[in-house]
Each structure stands twice: as structure tokens, then as C-alpha cells.
Motif scaffolding. Structure first.
Motif, short mmCIF file in Angstrom:
data_model
loop_
_atom_site.label_atom_id
_atom_site.label_comp_id
_atom_site.label_asym_id
_atom_site.label_seq_id
_atom_site.Cartn_x
_atom_site.Cartn_y
_atom_site.Cartn_z
N TYR A 132 0.56 -1.60 -0.24
CA TYR A 132 0.66 0.07 0.18
C TYR A 132 0.93 1.12 0.27
O TYR A 132 0.43 2.25 0.05
N THR A 165 -10.73 6.94 -5.11
CA THR A 165 -11.11 5.71 -4.13
C THR A 165 -9.88 4.48 -3.71
O THR A 165 -10.00 4.34 -2.99
N ILE A 166 -8.94 4.55 -5.15
CA ILE A 166 -8.40 3.46 -4.09
C ILE A 166 -7.29 3.73 -3.36
O ILE A 166 -5.99 2.76 -2.64
N ASN A 197 -8.65 3.56 -0.38
CA ASN A 197 -8.05 2.22 0.72
C ASN A 197 -6.95 2.45 1.29
O ASN A 197 -6.31 0.97 1.81
N CYS A 198 -5.88 2.82 0.34
CA CYS A 198 -4.39 2.45 0.73
C CYS A 198 -4.34 2.42 1.72
O CYS A 198 -3.45 2.19 3.05
N CYS A 229 -6.36 3.51 4.25
CA CYS A 229 -7.16 2.68 4.95
C CYS A 229 -6.29 1.53 5.59
O CYS A 229 -6.99 1.35 6.81
N ARG A 230 -5.92 0.42 4.72
CA ARG A 230 -5.47 -0.54 4.65
C ARG A 230 -3.92 -0.25 5.62
O ARG A 230 -3.59 -0.89 6.60
N THR A 274 -16.44 4.38 -2.07
CA THR A 274 -15.91 5.28 -1.85
C THR A 274 -16.11 5.78 -0.14
O THR A 274 -15.53 5.78 0.72
N THR A 328 -15.31 1.92 1.08
CA THR A 328 -13.98 2.29 1.56
C THR A 328 -13.60 2.61 2.85
O THR A 328 -13.25 2.19 3.89
N HIS A 365 -14.79 0.90 5.83
CA HIS A 365 -14.57 -0.50 5.88
C HIS A 365 -12.83 0.74 6.73
O HIS A 365 -12.38 -0.53 7.90
N GLY A 366 -12.09 1.42 6.28
CA GLY A 366 -11.05 1.67 7.21
C GLY A 366 -11.49 1.87 8.55
O GLY A 366 -10.48 1.27 9.75
N THR A 375 -19.39 -4.83 5.41
CA THR A 375 -18.47 -3.96 6.65
C THR A 375 -19.01 -3.69 8.06
O THR A 375 -18.40 -3.75 8.97
#
Length: 558
Positions: free
Chosen positions: A74, A97-98, A101-102, A104-105, A130, A133, A136-137, A169
Motif C-alpha cells: 500500500y 478511491t483506491i 483504500n491504501c 485505510c489499510r 468510496t 472504503t 471499512h477503514g 462491512t
């Protein structure tokens, strides 16, 4: 693998004639590739794409960077996205959005929200993906409360229409932090709305209910699911018709639920259904079956399951052995339990607190208090901290074996406030002293509860009522029966049976009759000892006994 950004000048400039289709082929090759050079090859392609004039579209760059995301690199992906912005290549909503996600990961939800603000500034309305994500984060960062608040805001302000992924989620997050009841409420909300729950949602909640030992609720939910005729139910009832299969996790939940209820035959049928659908039972499946058979005292059947495991090259773990040791102990086969306890250590497995607790209880119940205490000392020597269940087993075993003074000494030596204020430990000691005629000490311990501000439970009150009766203090026993109700602790069937038996022993039939009438009005029944005492009283006094009517009422209840 950790990737370090390599300078652009390291690679030769890509030919201007490199076609888009060429990039497509190389990106597709990288997605399917494996090996140590995969990510370095992806970095090289990224540099080549940057050097091309005009550069490929943001879509191509995003597809390439997704290779790093899929490999969980990430930080590297974020560096590459930053490089794109530095080069002036415009990003789109999917790219942003990706990036979110990174972050958040990497547990950087704050940076994710900063990118959300950028999305708004660029005039892009955030997509459902979005928001999902970001939720989820929050869950990944153990900030489930904030995830739920964001979800509520989306619903309240109608910013988007949640789909199954978003609902899943939130449900998963609630179950992770132990708010299973809230997850169940959300599942019910889904059922009432347009976005219906799928088998994954049911599986998550059912699994959490089972972990909370709410097996009845789990089975009720499973039954409700099948009765509703929802897609999830059809998946479980008629897989061929729907064309998809529930996961091994779903079947494991069902197997475990049946076993906890003692319905091992139904659990075996569920396992057969798994196999018919091409699913392979795993260690969790077999452990549930072994535990189910052991709880029923069917040790040979449990051993057969272990044989089935071994045939599938599945190696028993500590959970497997814990169940089997418990089964041997329940059947009073203590030598086999001790042999197995030693065997697991020879195999390199480390007995845990549950293993020791099971062995301790087995040793005490088989009349080996000295061996039990020796095992407890070994447990402490191995720096394994006993839990509250350990001490309950230890004190109960010692009291049952006429070692009340030693049990009290162990209790007084405890340093944990949680243990020192455990009502069940007090009850064990009070009961122990009362059974060996040391009523004054039992009463002192009961008074100590009140001094500490602790609330006796129904078992504690029942023991004390018995103590008072044994001392001939029947008035005080009746007073305590009333007082426990005033303190919010309702007497149960055992409480009434204890006090009625004591009155019958003293031939206080009128008082016993009053208590029996009260007992019947509350829906309780007598146990075999009380019923036999009533019959003997009728036989000795004749049919004119007032207990005749009581017997008739009790017979109607039974």
C-alpha cells in the motif's frame, strides 16, 4: 516484499511507438505473474509509461498500480499515485478511491478523509465504493463507533443507497467489537428494506452469536432465515436450484450449533451436505463434532471422528485434545485423560488454561485432590496464569474433599480484585463450610459479601437458607427468602425445594404447605426428594393429610 521507488533515469526511455495494446498486455501479464521480480517489473513499466508522450490514460496507470495494491504494497502504491500528481496527470474518482483504500489499510483513516475532501473540491460526487472504503477503514482501525456514525449519516442524509457490501462491512465491524445485538438489528433492518441480506451477512451474525454462547439465538436466526424464503435460505436449502454454495464457515456455524444443542446426528447430516456440495470439512468442523460427542459422553464416536480427521491429513490441535480430555474426565476415565494430557506435550503442543482447568476438574471429581493440587502448582510453575474458572474449580474441589480451610487460605491469598469480589467463589466457600457443619464461618463469609457491597446470587441465598434451617433458625430462613426478592433476586425451584425439605424434616407441615402453594403458583415443581417426602407424610398421617391436595396439584404440573 517491500518496494522502494526507483528513479526514473534508471530505465531507458520507452519508445514513442509503444502502443497502448502493448501496455495492456504487459499489465495483464503482471496481474497474472508471480515471483520475486514481479513488483520490480511493475515499477519499470510504470516508469516507461510516465516517459511516454503523451502518457497513457489514468485508467492504465490505475490498473498497473492495482498490481501493488493486490500485493498489499500500500505504501508503494501511494508513492506512485503521488508521482502521478507531481507529473500533472489528472486522477479520477476510481483512482482517488483506491488511494483512500491504501491509507485505510495502513490505518491512516484521517488521510483518507483528506482525500475525500479533495474529491469534493474536484467536483466529483463520492461513489458508494468510496464511502464503503472509508467505513471499512474505520473498522480496520478499531474505530467501529465512527464507522457506524458515518453509516448512519449516509442513511440519514441520503448521500447514497447502501449495498450488500456496505451493510456487510458494518455488520462485521459490530460483531468484531462484540455488539452482536446491534448487528442483528441491522440485519433485521436489511430484511425490511430493498437491499436483502445474503448468506454472508447471516453467517457473520450467526458466528458471532455462537461465540457469545447464544446458541439458541443463532439457531433461531438460522430457522428464521430458512422460513423467510430469502435468497440466503434458498442457498442453504436447495443449492442446485440457486447455483451457488454456502461457505465452509456457514456450515461450520451450523455444525457447531447442532453440537452445542446435543444434536450431533443433525450435525453429521450437515457435514454430509457439505461434502455433497464439494466443500471439505476442516479442523473447525471436526473439532465441533468431537466436542459434541464428548459432551454426550460418546467417547468412542469422538475417537472415530479423529480417525476421519487423520485420514484427511488434518492434524488434531489443542482444541481437539481439550474436548477429548473433557470427554474422558466426564466418563471418569481419568487415567486416559492424564495419558492424553502428557501425549499432547510430547507432540509439542502447549496446554492452555482451558486444558489445565479440564484436567483439574477431572482429577477432583475422580477423587484425586492431591494430584489436582499438584497439577495446579505445575500450572503456576509454567507461568500460566489461572483464570477465574481455575479458582472456582480449585476451591470447589478442595471444599468437596474436606479442605475448606486450605481453600479459604487460597482465596485470601488472591491479589486480583476481580477474583476477591467474585460472588461464585464466596458461594463455593459458604457451601463448603456449611456442609461440614461450620455454620458460623459460612455466615461470616455471607456477611462479608454485604460489607464489600457485593450482591449474592440465587445460589448464594439458597445455600444460606439451608444453613439457617440446619441451625434451627427457620424464621430467619423465611425472612431471608423474602429479603432476596426485595434485593431483586428471585428464588428458583432449587431454593423452594431446599426450604420446603427443611420444614418437612421438622414436621412443620403448615409452613411447608404455604411454601408449596407459593411454589406451585410460580410454576415451579418439586424435585424427587421433596415429592418422596410428601408421599411419606401422607402415608404416615392418612388421607386426611392437607398434603393430599398439594400432591394432586403437583401431579397436574408434572
Amino acid at each position: 516484499m517491500n518496494c522502494t521507488r526507483i528513479g526514473l533515469s534508471y530505465y531507458s526511455t520507452a519508445s514513442a511507438s509503444t502502443s497502448t495494446s502493448h501496455f495492456n498486455q504487459r499489465i495483464l501479464h503482471l496481474k497474472n505473474a508471480s515471483g520475486a521480480t514481479k513488483l520490480n517489473d511493475a515499477l519499470q513499466l510504470f516508469d516507461e509509461m510516465l516517459q511516454r508522450q503523451p502518457p497513457p490514460s489514468i485508467i492504465k496507470f490505475t490498473q498497473l498500480i492495482s498490481v501493488f495494491v493486490n500485493e498489499k504494497q500500500y505504501s508503494t502504491a501511494l508513492v506512485l499515485f503521488k508521482q502521478l500528481r507531481f507529473m500533472g496527470i489528472p486522477t479520477d474518482l476510481y483512482t482517488m478511491t483506491i488511494s483512500i483504500n491504501c491509507h485505510c489499510r495502513l490505518h491512516q483513516v484521517t488521510y483518507g478523509f483528506a482525500l475525500l475532501a479533495t474529491i469534493f473540491k474536484q467536483g466529483h460526487p463520492p461513489s458508494l465504493a468510496t464511502y464503503t472504503t472509508l467505513i471499512h477503514g474505520f473498522v480496520l482501525a478499531d474505530r467501529v463507533f465512527e464507522a457506524v456514525e458515518l453509516f448512519k449519516k449516509l442513511l440519514r442524509d441520503k448521500l447514497c443507497e447502501p449495498n450488500q457490501v456496505m451493510y456487510g462491512t458494518v455488520i462485521n465491524g459490530l460483531c468484531i467489537v462484540g455488539h452482536t445485538s446491534k448487528a442483528l438489528e441491522l440485519l433485521n433492518f436489511m430484511e425490511a428494506g430493498s437491499c436483502k441480506p445474503c448468506v454472508h451477512h447471516y453467517s457473520t451474525v450467526i458466528d458471532s452469536l455462537c461465540k457469545d454462547r447464544m446458541v439458541d439465538n443463532a439457531l433461531e436466526l438460522f430457522t428464521k432465515m430458512t422460513e423467510k424464503g430469502t435468497e440466503a435460505a434458498k442457498m442453504l436449502i436447495d443449492m442446485e436450484e440457486v447455483g451457488v454454495s454456502p461457505s465452509v464457515v456457514t456450515f461450520n456455524i451450523l455444525v457447531n450449533s447442532f453440537c452445542k444443542q446435543g444434536s450431533v446426528k443433525e450435525a453429521e447430516l450437515a457435514v454430509q451436505a457439505m461434502v455433497r456440495r464439494g466443500l471439505h470439512p476442516n479442523i473447525i468442523t471436526y473439532n465441533a463434532l468431537i466436542d459434541g460427542y464428548c459432551l454426550r459422553g460418546e467417547i468412542e464416536e469422538a475417537e472415530n471422528v479423529i480417525d476421519r480427521m487423520m485420514e484427511q491429513d488434518i492434524v488434531p490441535d489443542i482444541v481437539t485434545y481439550n474436548s477429548l480430555i473433557n470427554g474422558y474426565c466426564k466418563k471418569k476415565r481419568i487415567d486416559e485423560a492424564r495419558h492424553l494430557f502428557q501425549e499432547i506435550q510430547d507432540k509439542g503442543l502447549i496446554p492452555g488454561v482451558i486444558t489445565y482447568n479440564t484436567m483439574l476438574q477431572g482429577l477432583f471429581e475422580s477423587g484425586n485432590p492431591a494430584a489436582a493440587r499438584e497439577l495446579f502448582n505445575k500450572m503456576q510453575a509454567k507461568c500460566l496464569t489461572p483464570d477465574i474458572c481455575t479458582y472456582r474449580i480449585l476451591l470447589h474441589g478442595m471444599c468437596k474433599n474436606s479442605q475448606c480451610s486450605d481453600a479459604l487460605a487460597v482465596f485470601r491469598s488472591l491479589e486480583s480484585n476481580e477474583l476477591m469480589e467474585d460472588v461464585r467463589l464466596y458461594t463455593i466457600l459458604i457451601d463448603g463450610y456449611s456442609k461440614y457443619g461450620k455454620h458460623d464461618l459460612a455466615m461470616d463469609l455471607f456477611d462479608e459479601l454485604h460489607v464489600k457491597g457485593l450482591k449474592p446470587n440465587v445460589r448464594t441465598y439458597t445455600v444460606m437458607i439451608s444453613v439457617l434451617c440446619q441451625q434451627g433458625l427457620f424464621g430467619k430462613a423465611k425472612d431471608l427468602l423474602r429479603k432476596m426478592e426485595e434485593n431483586g433476586c428471585l428464588p428458583d425451584s432449587v431454593t423452594y425445594n431446599v426450604i420446603v425439605q427443611e420444614f418437612l424434616k421438622q414436621k412443620a407441615f403448615q409452613e411447608a404447605e404455604i411454601l408449596l402453594e407459593e411454589m406451585i403458583s410460580r410454576g415451579f415443581s418439586t424435585d424427587s426428594t421433596t415429592f418422596e417426602m410428601l408421599l411419606n407424610q401422607i402415608l404416615s398421617t392418612g388421607q386426611d393429610s392437607p398434603m393430599q391436595t398439594i400432591i394432586q396439584k403437583l401431579t397436574n404440573i408434572k
